[in-house]
Motif scaffolding. Structure first.
Motif, mmCIF file in Angstrom:
data_model
loop_
_atom_site.group_PDB
_atom_site.id
_atom_site.type_symbol
_atom_site.label_atom_id
_atom_site.label_comp_id
_atom_site.label_asym_id
_atom_site.label_seq_id
_atom_site.Cartn_x
_atom_site.Cartn_y
_atom_site.Cartn_z
ATOM 1 N N LEU A 1 0.810 -1.214 0.000
ATOM 2 C CA LEU A 1 0.000 0.000 0.000
ATOM 3 C C LEU A 1 0.846 1.267 0.000
ATOM 4 C CD1 LEU A 1 -2.849 1.225 0.241
ATOM 5 C CD2 LEU A 1 -2.633 1.038 2.724
ATOM 6 N N ARG A 2 1.890 1.308 0.801
ATOM 7 C CA ARG A 2 2.657 2.553 0.952
ATOM 8 C C ARG A 2 4.156 2.378 0.691
ATOM 9 N NH1 ARG A 2 -0.960 6.068 2.748
ATOM 10 N NH2 ARG A 2 -2.639 5.347 4.118
ATOM 11 N N ARG A 3 4.496 1.469 -0.180
ATOM 12 C CA ARG A 3 5.894 1.355 -0.592
ATOM 13 C C ARG A 3 5.919 0.850 -2.028
ATOM 14 N NH1 ARG A 3 8.658 3.739 2.506
ATOM 15 N NH2 ARG A 3 9.593 2.411 4.113
ATOM 16 N N ARG A 4 6.647 1.562 -2.888
ATOM 17 C CA ARG A 4 6.702 1.163 -4.298
ATOM 18 C C ARG A 4 7.707 0.028 -4.469
ATOM 19 N NH1 ARG A 4 8.478 6.357 -6.846
ATOM 20 N NH2 ARG A 4 8.835 6.975 -4.698
ATOM 21 N N ARG A 5 7.206 -1.187 -4.368
ATOM 22 C CA ARG A 5 8.038 -2.354 -4.642
ATOM 23 C C ARG A 5 7.154 -3.449 -5.216
ATOM 24 N NH1 ARG A 5 8.834 -2.703 1.399
ATOM 25 N NH2 ARG A 5 10.906 -1.909 0.914
ATOM 26 N N THR A 6 7.739 -4.301 -6.026
ATOM 27 C CA THR A 6 6.984 -5.355 -6.692
ATOM 28 C C THR A 6 7.188 -6.681 -5.973
ATOM 29 O OG1 THR A 6 7.228 -4.222 -8.809
ATOM 30 C CG2 THR A 6 6.612 -6.543 -8.880
ATOM 31 N N CYS A 7 6.091 -7.342 -5.650
ATOM 32 C CA CYS A 7 6.129 -8.624 -4.960
ATOM 33 C C CYS A 7 5.213 -9.610 -5.687
ATOM 34 C CB CYS A 7 5.669 -8.479 -3.513
ATOM 35 S SG CYS A 7 6.420 -7.086 -2.636
ATOM 36 N N TYR A 8 5.511 -10.896 -5.523
ATOM 37 C CA TYR A 8 4.706 -11.932 -6.151
ATOM 38 C C TYR A 8 4.362 -13.000 -5.122
ATOM 39 C CZ TYR A 8 6.203 -9.839 -10.556
ATOM 40 O OH TYR A 8 6.436 -8.964 -11.574
ATOM 41 N N ARG A 9 3.084 -13.373 -5.096
ATOM 42 C CA ARG A 9 2.651 -14.482 -4.239
ATOM 43 C C ARG A 9 2.824 -15.761 -5.049
ATOM 44 N NH1 ARG A 9 -0.858 -14.357 0.317
ATOM 45 N NH2 ARG A 9 -0.620 -16.354 1.384
ATOM 46 N N ILE A 10 3.870 -16.501 -4.727
ATOM 47 C CA ILE A 10 4.202 -17.700 -5.486
ATOM 48 C C ILE A 10 3.266 -18.848 -5.128
ATOM 49 C CG2 ILE A 10 6.041 -19.335 -6.046
ATOM 50 C CD1 ILE A 10 6.577 -16.423 -6.921
ATOM 51 N N SER A 11 2.966 -18.958 -3.839
ATOM 52 C CA SER A 11 2.037 -19.982 -3.353
ATOM 53 C C SER A 11 1.455 -19.488 -2.042
ATOM 54 C CB SER A 11 2.755 -21.324 -3.153
ATOM 55 O OG SER A 11 3.697 -21.215 -2.095
ATOM 56 N N LYS A 12 0.652 -20.311 -1.413
ATOM 57 C CA LYS A 12 0.015 -19.904 -0.158
ATOM 58 C C LYS A 12 1.048 -19.537 0.895
ATOM 59 C CE LYS A 12 -3.311 -21.421 3.328
ATOM 60 N NZ LYS A 12 -4.190 -22.521 3.789
ATOM 61 N N LYS A 13 2.210 -20.195 0.856
ATOM 62 C CA LYS A 13 3.213 -20.015 1.900
ATOM 63 C C LYS A 13 4.471 -19.296 1.412
ATOM 64 C CE LYS A 13 1.253 -22.199 5.418
ATOM 65 N NZ LYS A 13 0.991 -21.540 6.722
ATOM 66 N N GLU A 14 4.465 -18.851 0.162
ATOM 67 C CA GLU A 14 5.707 -18.304 -0.393
ATOM 68 C C GLU A 14 5.483 -16.945 -1.043
ATOM 69 O OE1 GLU A 14 9.367 -19.844 -3.267
ATOM 70 O OE2 GLU A 14 7.750 -21.195 -2.649
#
Length: 555
Positions: free
Chosen positions: A102-115
């Motif tokens: 929400l308040r930081r410009r960075r890209t993340c990916y939800r690989i799986s439920k735990k990752e």
């Protein structure tokens, strides 16, 4: 042996955190529950950052700190036991969910439920930022876990009720919700009204912006994650730092791509030989001040009241600006730094608000070009500015740019005044190094309206938002006479000084550094964890922008 002062202990803690973080990056992974992870946590606990409030109080869960951290980490991070930090960016044609905090410009990916995977494009500052937030989050998870059970080891009544609440959160009646919040306040060790306020804040960001999964879910998952880890080692939280991650440190991969793309755009627009003024700022105040009055054709009124009224007319202002010399330049490099180009040769017919003192030069060749760049993040500021000020290479020819000024308008923590004040830097001291830069700031206190307090003096460029405490900040204020702290100014000045030495830009280039106080880390309840400024930030933000533009367009 002489006892260390609190400030000296804090500096040792920061140095220890840095050293361990670098060692972990070389090792490639760590578990927070094991030796190196615990050493990292001890460093943060010894520092006891102001922004993390009651982190070191085992009796209570730090709610403001949790809200600050969750806003800057991807949604669902509390559910993950495998976290990967990588510089890998080739996620095209993937099936993974892309999440931006929400308040930081960075890209993340939800690989799986735990990752969860973080793509690191902004250098060491981003690594420090993520590791401090994850360390804090794990510390609070341990507190929550301790409150799951009573002295006999059985689940508490409050925890059983929390799990039921999470299962039926969307069907609770108003009375059941208030009872659930009361129950949660007992688990957290916090008063009901504080828990109620945090719940409302989390819920607003959950409903309006999908920024998190809600306070009940967050607390439940954090506690259960620690429990599962203690039951089986394979459930232990592990954080990987891939070998490729170290490739970005000092190699300026993303900064080179970013700067090349911008200079190519200036070349295409045939603006590369005109006087260039670089402005590091937000992406609304410059365009609103230059084009807002002409776009909205509002009646004359106080400038700042006018700005408050037009903030919701972004699209109309952008359309008008686009027909009068304004060009959007979204980032395509991965730096998360979008830009804007403004050709003042095309704004001659644009009317300005009567409260502005702008004058466009008559000579076409002298009409300035503005390059407005969004905020960099920490050390990334050196990388992007260093590459931007390097002459443009095309067909074996070097094309230097006529850079006339670099203006940095930012928000910072204040050490000598209060929120909403303005700070002008006359030097930057980079924390933890011998890099100190003194310069002639083209901005003076008398340039600003008298109804806003302006403080001039050195600024400390810190390693991260979470890596200071009260003792350190007081020492900076007393020994360096610093008026505030920020994360980018020293790195910008390092790049500017290097460009002058290398002959890339003239030593007559004007530099301007002005910050508005978004927080006061020495005042209780006024740290960054207290939230955004809202409307009260409009006046100092636009006053700084106004003065910078008037300096460039002085009649």
């Amino acid at each position: 042996m002489q006892d260390l002062t609190y400030a000296q202990k804090a500096r040792l803690a920061v140095r220890s955190f840095q050293t361990i973080a670098h060692a972990l990056a070389l090792k490639g992974y760590y578990r927070p529950s094991e030796k190196m992870g615990q050493s990292l946590a001890e460093s943060l606990e010894n520092l006891s950052p102001e922004i993390y409030g009651s982190m070191n109080d085992p009796r209570v869960v730090e709610l403001s700190g949790l809200e600050y951290v969750i806003d800057r980490l991807p949604r669902g991070i509390e559910e993950c036991t495998r976290i990967i930090l990588t510089e890998e960016e080739e996620f095209d044609n993937h099936i993974f969910e892309k999440i931006e905090p929400l308040r930081r410009r960075r890209t993340c990916y939800r690989i799986s439920k735990k990752e969860m995977c973080f793509t690191i494009t902004r250098g060491l500052s981003e690594i420090y930022d993520i590791l401090t937030h994850l360390t804090f989050l794990n510390s609070e998870a341990a507190k929550i876990h301790r409150r799951m059970q009573d002295e006999s080891g059985a689940r508490t009544v409050e925890w059983n009720e929390l799990e039921k609440t999470v299962q039926r959160i969307d069907t609770l009646t108003a009375r059941e919700l208030e009872q659930a919040i009361w129950n949660l306040s007992i688990i957290l060790g916090r008063p009901y009204h504080q828990t109620r306020a945090s719940f409302a804040s989390f819920e607003k960001n959950k409903q309006e912006r999908k920024g998190n999964n809600g306070l009940f879910s967050l607390i439940c998952h954090l506690g259960k994650r620690v429990e599962e880890e203690q039951n089986a080692r394979e459930n232990a939280l592990i954080i990987y730092l891939t070998p490729s991650l170290m490739n970005i440190i000092g190699h300026q991969k993303y900064g080179e791509k970013w700067a090349y793309d911008i200079k190519k755009r200036l070349r295409i627009l045939n603006l590369h030989e005109r006087p260039l003024h670089i402005i590091s700022a937000n992406l609304h105040s410059v365009v609103n001040l230059i084009y807002g009055y002409g776009a909205m054709q509002q009646a004359e009124e106080d400038l700042y009241e006018f700005i408050l009224r037009i903030r919701d007319h972004r699209e109309e202002i952008r359309r008008y600006a686009g027909a009068n010399g304004f060009y959007d330049h979204p980032d395509r490099s991965g730096t998360h730094i979008d830009c804007q180009v403004i050709d003042t040769a095309r704004i001659g017919s644009v009317p300005f608000h009567p409260g502005l003192r702008f004058s466009i030069p008559e000579s076409g060749g002298e009409k300035p070009v503005f390059l407005v760049m969004d905020y960099a993040f920490g050390i990334q500021a050196f990388e992007v500015m260093d590459n931007l000020l390097t002459p443009f290479d095309e067909d074996e020819h070097r094309i230097p740019m006529d850079v006339r000024s670099v203006s940095v308008m930012g928000k910072a923590g204040i050490l000598t005044g209060q929120k909403g004040d303005i700070m002008l830097a006359n030097a930057h001291v980079i924390e933890g190094t011998s890099d100190n830069y003194i310069f002639q700031n083209d901005l003076k206190p008398e340039d600003f309206d008298s109804d806003v307090a302006v403080h001039a003096g050195p600024m400390i460029t810190v390693l991260g938002t979470s890596l200071q405490n009260r003792a350190m900040l007081k020492k900076f204020r007393s020994s360096w006479n610093t008026v505030g702290l920020e994360m980018e100014g020293g790195h910008y000045q390092r790049a500017i000084s290097a460009a002058i030495i290398k002959g890339h830009i003239s030593d007559a280039v004007k530099v301007r550094y002005a910050y508005y106080a978004s927080d006061n880390p020495l005042a209780s309840g006024q740290t960054l964890a207290a939230g955004e400024m809202g409307d009260e930030g409009v006046r100092p933000t636009y006053m700084v922008t106004k003065v910078i533009l008037e300096k460039i367009l002085a009649g």
